[in-house]
Scaffold this motif. Structure first.
Motif, short mmCIF file in Angstrom:
data_model
loop_
_atom_site.label_atom_id
_atom_site.label_comp_id
_atom_site.label_asym_id
_atom_site.label_seq_id
_atom_site.Cartn_x
_atom_site.Cartn_y
_atom_site.Cartn_z
N GLY A 44 -13.92 46.82 -52.43
CA GLY A 44 -13.99 46.71 -51.02
C GLY A 44 -12.84 46.97 -50.05
N THR A 45 -11.66 46.95 -50.55
CA THR A 45 -10.37 47.21 -49.96
C THR A 45 -10.23 48.72 -49.62
OG1 THR A 45 -7.90 47.04 -49.57
CG2 THR A 45 -8.74 47.62 -52.01
N TYR A 46 -10.70 49.66 -50.55
CA TYR A 46 -10.77 50.97 -50.57
C TYR A 46 -11.64 51.61 -49.23
CZ TYR A 46 -8.12 51.52 -54.52
OH TYR A 46 -6.87 51.56 -55.63
N GLY A 47 -12.90 51.03 -49.20
CA GLY A 47 -13.74 51.22 -48.22
C GLY A 47 -13.29 50.68 -46.64
N ARG A 48 -12.83 49.63 -46.86
CA ARG A 48 -11.92 49.15 -45.29
C ARG A 48 -11.01 49.99 -45.19
NH1 ARG A 48 -13.61 44.30 -48.27
NH2 ARG A 48 -11.10 44.05 -49.10
N THR A 49 -10.08 50.17 -46.11
CA THR A 49 -8.76 51.17 -45.99
C THR A 49 -9.53 52.49 -45.22
OG1 THR A 49 -7.75 50.17 -47.27
CG2 THR A 49 -6.94 52.19 -46.54
N ALA A 50 -10.47 53.18 -45.75
CA ALA A 50 -10.97 54.31 -45.65
C ALA A 50 -11.66 54.48 -44.08
CB ALA A 50 -12.02 54.79 -46.63
N VAL A 95 -2.89 59.43 -46.67
CA VAL A 95 -4.03 59.92 -46.27
C VAL A 95 -4.66 60.96 -46.72
CG1 VAL A 95 -4.55 61.45 -43.86
CG2 VAL A 95 -2.97 59.54 -43.65
N GLU A 96 -3.97 61.65 -47.61
CA GLU A 96 -4.34 62.75 -48.50
C GLU A 96 -5.31 62.16 -49.65
OE1 GLU A 96 -2.60 65.23 -52.00
OE2 GLU A 96 -2.00 65.84 -49.89
N LEU A 97 -5.01 61.00 -50.28
CA LEU A 97 -5.76 60.24 -51.24
C LEU A 97 -6.95 59.78 -50.59
CD1 LEU A 97 -6.07 58.96 -54.00
CD2 LEU A 97 -4.89 57.01 -52.87
N PHE A 98 -6.95 59.33 -49.33
CA PHE A 98 -7.96 58.48 -48.76
C PHE A 98 -9.13 59.63 -48.26
CE2 PHE A 98 -6.22 54.71 -49.53
CZ PHE A 98 -7.50 53.79 -49.88
N GLN A 99 -8.57 60.89 -47.89
CA GLN A 99 -9.43 61.92 -47.51
C GLN A 99 -10.24 62.39 -48.65
OE1 GLN A 99 -9.88 63.41 -44.13
NE2 GLN A 99 -11.66 63.42 -45.32
N HIS A 100 -9.63 62.60 -49.81
CA HIS A 100 -10.26 62.73 -51.15
C HIS A 100 -11.43 61.75 -51.61
CE1 HIS A 100 -10.91 64.47 -55.29
NE2 HIS A 100 -10.80 62.99 -55.57
N VAL A 147 -13.04 59.77 -49.49
CA VAL A 147 -14.11 59.87 -48.50
C VAL A 147 -14.93 60.97 -48.76
CG1 VAL A 147 -14.81 60.02 -45.84
CG2 VAL A 147 -12.91 58.62 -46.61
N ASP A 148 -14.40 62.07 -49.00
CA ASP A 148 -15.10 63.45 -49.39
C ASP A 148 -15.69 63.32 -50.42
OD1 ASP A 148 -13.58 64.62 -47.03
OD2 ASP A 148 -12.39 65.90 -48.31
N THR A 149 -15.41 62.58 -51.43
CA THR A 149 -16.08 62.40 -52.89
C THR A 149 -16.99 61.51 -52.69
OG1 THR A 149 -14.28 61.27 -53.93
CG2 THR A 149 -14.15 63.69 -54.35
N GLY A 150 -16.85 60.46 -51.88
CA GLY A 150 -17.78 59.34 -51.73
C GLY A 150 -17.31 58.22 -52.60
N LEU A 151 -16.00 58.30 -53.24
CA LEU A 151 -15.75 57.27 -54.01
C LEU A 151 -15.11 56.04 -53.22
CD1 LEU A 151 -13.64 59.23 -56.80
CD2 LEU A 151 -15.75 57.80 -57.16
N ALA A 152 -14.73 56.47 -51.93
CA ALA A 152 -14.28 55.29 -51.05
C ALA A 152 -15.26 54.04 -51.11
CB ALA A 152 -14.01 55.77 -49.88
N TRP A 153 -16.64 54.61 -51.03
CA TRP A 153 -17.59 53.55 -50.74
C TRP A 153 -18.01 52.89 -52.10
CZ3 TRP A 153 -15.96 53.81 -46.26
CH2 TRP A 153 -15.65 55.10 -45.74
N GLN A 154 -17.34 53.49 -53.34
CA GLN A 154 -18.03 52.95 -54.68
C GLN A 154 -16.89 52.03 -55.35
OE1 GLN A 154 -19.04 56.41 -57.01
NE2 GLN A 154 -20.40 56.95 -55.52
N LEU A 155 -15.56 52.27 -54.81
CA LEU A 155 -14.43 51.34 -55.47
C LEU A 155 -14.53 49.88 -54.88
CD1 LEU A 155 -11.81 54.21 -55.33
CD2 LEU A 155 -13.16 53.12 -57.46
#
Length: 62
Positions: free
Chosen positions: A42-48, A25-30, A32-40
């Motif tokens: 697909g699994t990162y964006g889906r998990t976020a 949760v801490e990693l994914f909050q980071h 999302v906050d930095t926008g990296l979840a949407w740049q990495l």
């Protein structure tokens, strides 16, 4: 440089299934906050999105 190494270590630990729920949760909050979840990959964006939908991660503000 130590902050970048810590971040990469946490990403690698996530990839290897070595993080506990709180750390995920801490990693994914980071991510999302930095926008990296949407740049990495697909699994990162889906998990976020799943964590946001579950109320565990705050949605991006903008």
């Amino acid at each position: 440089m130590a902050v970048a190494n810590d971040f990469l270590d946490r990403v690698i630990a996530f990839e290897q299934g070595e993080l506990g729920e709180e750390d995920v949760v801490e990693l994914f909050q980071h991510l999302v906050d930095t926008g990296l979840a949407w740049q990495l990959q697909g699994t990162y964006g889906r998990t976020a999105r799943d964590l946001i939908d579950a109320g565990l991660v705050a949605a991006p503000t903008s």
